[in-house]
Design an enzyme around this catalytic site. Sequence first.
Site, short mmCIF file in Angstrom:
data_model
loop_
_atom_site.label_atom_id
_atom_site.label_comp_id
_atom_site.label_asym_id
_atom_site.label_seq_id
_atom_site.Cartn_x
_atom_site.Cartn_y
_atom_site.Cartn_z
N PRO A 1 -27.86 5.45 -6.84
CA PRO A 1 -28.83 5.61 -8.02
C PRO A 1 -27.97 5.18 -9.54
O PRO A 1 -26.84 5.70 -9.51
CB PRO A 1 -29.12 7.09 -8.08
N MET A 2 -28.29 4.51 -10.28
CA MET A 2 -27.77 3.95 -11.31
C MET A 2 -28.57 3.96 -12.52
O MET A 2 -29.82 2.96 -12.46
CB MET A 2 -27.15 2.47 -10.91
N THR A 3 -28.48 4.59 -13.54
CA THR A 3 -29.14 4.50 -14.83
C THR A 3 -29.30 3.02 -15.35
O THR A 3 -28.04 2.67 -15.45
CB THR A 3 -28.92 5.39 -15.69
N GLN B 1 -34.84 9.14 -6.85
CA GLN B 1 -33.85 10.30 -7.69
C GLN B 1 -34.52 11.03 -8.39
O GLN B 1 -34.82 10.55 -9.83
CB GLN B 1 -32.56 9.71 -7.92
N HIS C 1 -31.16 15.37 -7.74
CA HIS C 1 -29.89 14.94 -8.46
C HIS C 1 -29.11 16.34 -9.07
O HIS C 1 -29.51 16.88 -9.85
CB HIS C 1 -29.95 14.07 -9.86
N GLY C 2 -28.29 16.60 -7.88
CA GLY C 2 -27.39 17.84 -8.02
C GLY C 2 -25.94 17.62 -8.44
O GLY C 2 -25.09 18.44 -8.29
N ALA C 3 -25.65 16.57 -9.17
CA ALA C 3 -24.41 16.17 -9.49
C ALA C 3 -24.24 15.78 -10.93
O ALA C 3 -25.23 15.73 -11.83
CB ALA C 3 -23.95 14.89 -8.49
N ASN C 4 -23.12 15.34 -11.20
CA ASN C 4 -22.64 14.54 -12.61
C ASN C 4 -23.10 15.47 -13.63
O ASN C 4 -23.45 14.83 -14.81
CB ASN C 4 -23.33 13.30 -12.47
N TYR D 1 -25.71 17.19 -14.69
CA TYR D 1 -27.03 17.45 -14.77
C TYR D 1 -27.53 18.80 -14.38
O TYR D 1 -26.96 19.57 -14.05
CB TYR D 1 -27.92 16.15 -14.36
N ARG E 1 -27.78 15.17 -3.93
CA ARG E 1 -26.51 14.52 -4.38
C ARG E 1 -25.81 15.65 -5.04
O ARG E 1 -26.36 16.40 -5.79
CB ARG E 1 -26.87 13.49 -5.21
N ASN F 1 -20.07 14.49 -17.87
CA ASN F 1 -20.84 15.17 -18.75
C ASN F 1 -20.32 16.56 -19.08
O ASN F 1 -21.03 17.50 -19.39
CB ASN F 1 -22.36 15.26 -18.27
N GLY G 1 -16.72 3.56 -5.02
CA GLY G 1 -15.68 2.50 -5.14
C GLY G 1 -15.52 1.98 -3.79
O GLY G 1 -14.39 1.50 -3.35
N GLY H 1 -22.52 1.16 -5.66
CA GLY H 1 -23.18 1.04 -7.05
C GLY H 1 -23.05 -0.22 -7.62
O GLY H 1 -24.04 -1.29 -7.55
#
Length: 366
Positions: free
Chosen positions: A22-24, A96, A173-176, A178, A225, A233, A294, A315
């Site tokens: 998933p990529m914004t 997502q 989305h349980g990451a990053n 948020y 995720r 963030n 990566g 990604g």
Amino acid sequence: MKLFTEFNLGSITLKNRIVMSPMTRSRAIDNIPNDMMAEYYALRANTGLIITEGTAPSPNGLGYPRIPGIFNQEQIEGWQKVTSAVHAQGGKIFLQIMHTGRIGHPDNMADDAEILGPSAIAAAGDMYTDKSGPQPHPTPRAMTIADIKQTQQEYVQAAQNAITAGFDGVELHGANGYLIDQFINPGTNQRSDEYGGSHQNRARFALEVAAQVADAIGPDRTGIRLSPYGVFNDVKLFDETEEAYEHLAAELGKLDLAYIHIVDHSSQGAPTVEPSVKRKIRDAFGGTIIASGGLTKDSAEAILQNDEAELTAFGTALLANPDLVYRFKHDLDLNTPDSNTFFTPGPEGYLDYPLAKPETSELQPA
């Protein structure tokens, strides 16, 4: 290579083990998916599974400019264009669901929307707005129990809307940094009720959302995720990270979810995600793992051969190479991503990356 073999994910068969992360991309004008997005995703339908950009389950979750939602009829109809285009190419696609929580700004949101979080703690730094440029993150309002229950229902409705729109499943989305991650992390969650304190309590929001969504649309159509050791963030590293994620994974395993997607941004300068926590998540969950971070063709193949994950996510490589699967199979050079156009509103850097000349019928016109 194992990378190119089929994999059964719940009730669907993926044609290979390459997943689009998933990529914004910020192309959803007025927060509505459009024809340009349908073309973008259809061009990448040769991956085993596409996971869309983060999509808000409610107006309160629309923290960024030009991100899509899945909470009204116009958005559902917009996403139907996307799923139809992907399925016409033989692809599979999950939506997502991303509630941004405290990561947002009123200039990016409707007048009646509100920035909420587990606790009234503002994120450091700025949020970009189309209206006023970069603006400091405001302090969120700490969610009440009623807010928590309402927001959980928004996730459920969003998942049901996604199925109506033709998606094969959803990723929570349980990451990053948020909303779900904000509950997991003690730096953003300083509550003293049943949703705060111990890592078991901080996992409660995530587990309740996952259970309710799985009950609504089926556990085999529900993934999540997670980002152990993530600091994106303005979330902080914390003690007991491995214990917290091992507990979370074990409880998620009891729900028989489709997968856990583990974020590893160490290749981009983020803290190292210890192999030990990845192993603990894998062992505790007992189901399908998507590895990311990566990856190259060779490193992804090694992960699969070493039984560290069942699927591997890419990604920016897929962002810049719609035909990544074809290029991998034929050992072709890859296009270089243009970071200047990652989040701009038009087709430049979105629909204009060149395709390698197809030598087979693997690539079909969108």
